[in-house]
Design an enzyme around this catalytic site. Structure first.
Site, short mmCIF file in Angstrom:
data_model
loop_
_atom_site.label_atom_id
_atom_site.label_comp_id
_atom_site.label_asym_id
_atom_site.label_seq_id
_atom_site.Cartn_x
_atom_site.Cartn_y
_atom_site.Cartn_z
N ASP A 185 -78.64 -17.20 -3.00
CA ASP A 185 -77.37 -17.45 -3.32
C ASP A 185 -76.50 -17.35 -2.01
O ASP A 185 -76.09 -15.99 -1.78
CB ASP A 185 -76.76 -16.95 -4.59
N TYR A 191 -61.49 -29.47 -1.76
CA TYR A 191 -62.80 -29.85 -0.89
C TYR A 191 -62.12 -29.95 0.48
O TYR A 191 -62.85 -29.09 1.27
CB TYR A 191 -63.51 -31.01 -1.54
#
Length: 250
Positions: free
Chosen positions: A59, A153
């Site tokens: 991760d 984003y």
């Protein structure tokens, strides 16, 4: 092949598919020892097996996972030279007022916090060993030519670009280079999210028409740029945002 990355060791995140697989493939072809990192255990292991490189489930927002990657690179390959922060996410293209806090946290954590974690884990290694290093972040043309529907984003990729340039200045005296590669949209597992509709040739046509060279980016395009920036041929290149976009940002 030129073997321009011979005797180099790289960590490539998000390499179970898309641009990441392309980067890992090119690096292996150029003689690099590659550690693929991805949350997708099955996909990542499959790519690693095909390329003959190493794989670890990771991760990228977790510091302990980054420390484990650094340790694994050292144990298996004797060290680390290159970090490619390719892992990234987006939410579906939609009006900004409808973006949820979950959407926001997702792009900021995976796209920005991961860069922080990679630097926090890996910079001490390069500094303590007085070893030159290379960090390459996969950014986006969205950082410099943002378009509606993906505000946060776009902002996350702008943060990545700015942080990269800042660290390039800060760590240049230590011969640690930081650069961004900024692709235009390609055909990957996230393309339908950028488009806000299914990833079909017809739906991509409008966007592709805005690219002077007349096509979307490919994993090979991005991989070739990364290979150059990671190599000693680019040893005097740091702090750049290399747009791999067919002229889209002109």
């Amino acid at each position: 092949m030129s073997q321009k990355l011979a005797n180099k060791v790289a960590i490539v995140t998000g390499a179970a598919s898309g641009f990441g697989t392309g980067i890992a493939t090119k690096f292996v072809q150029e003689g690099c020892k590659v550690l693929i990192a991805d949350l997708n255990a099955e996909g990542g292991q499959k790519v690693a097996d095909e390329l003959g490189c190493s794989f670890a489930v990771a991760d990228v927002t977790n510091l302990e996972h980054w420390k484990a990657l650094l340790e694994k690179a050292g144990a298996e390959f004797g060290g680390l030279d290159i970090v490619v922060n390719n892992a990234g996410v987006t939410y579906v293209n939609k009006p900004t007022e409808t973006v949820t806090e979950k959407d926001f946290d997702l792009v900021m954590n995976v796209n920005v916090k991961s860069i922080y974690m990679s630097a926090t884990a890996c910079l001490p290694y390069f500094l303590e060993n007085q070893r030159p290093g290379v960090f390459i972040q996969i950014g986006s043309t969205a950082a410099t030519r943002p378009r509606p529907g993906l505000t946060w984003y776009n902002a996350s990729k702008a943060a990545v670009m700015n942080a990269t340039k800042t660290m390039a200045v800060e760590y240049g005296p230590h011969q640690i280079r930081f650069n961004c590669v900024a692709p235009v949209v390609g055909s990957t597992g996230m393309t339908h999210l950028f488009l806000g509709k299914p990833d079909t040739e017809e739906n991509r046509a409008g966007f592709v028409s805005t690219v002077p060279l007349g096509r979307a980016s490919t994993p090979a395009d991005v991989a070739n740029a990364c290979s150059y920036l990671a190599s000693d041929e680019a040893r005097f290149i740091t702090g750049v945002n290399l747009e791999v976009d067919g002229g889209r940002c002109v």
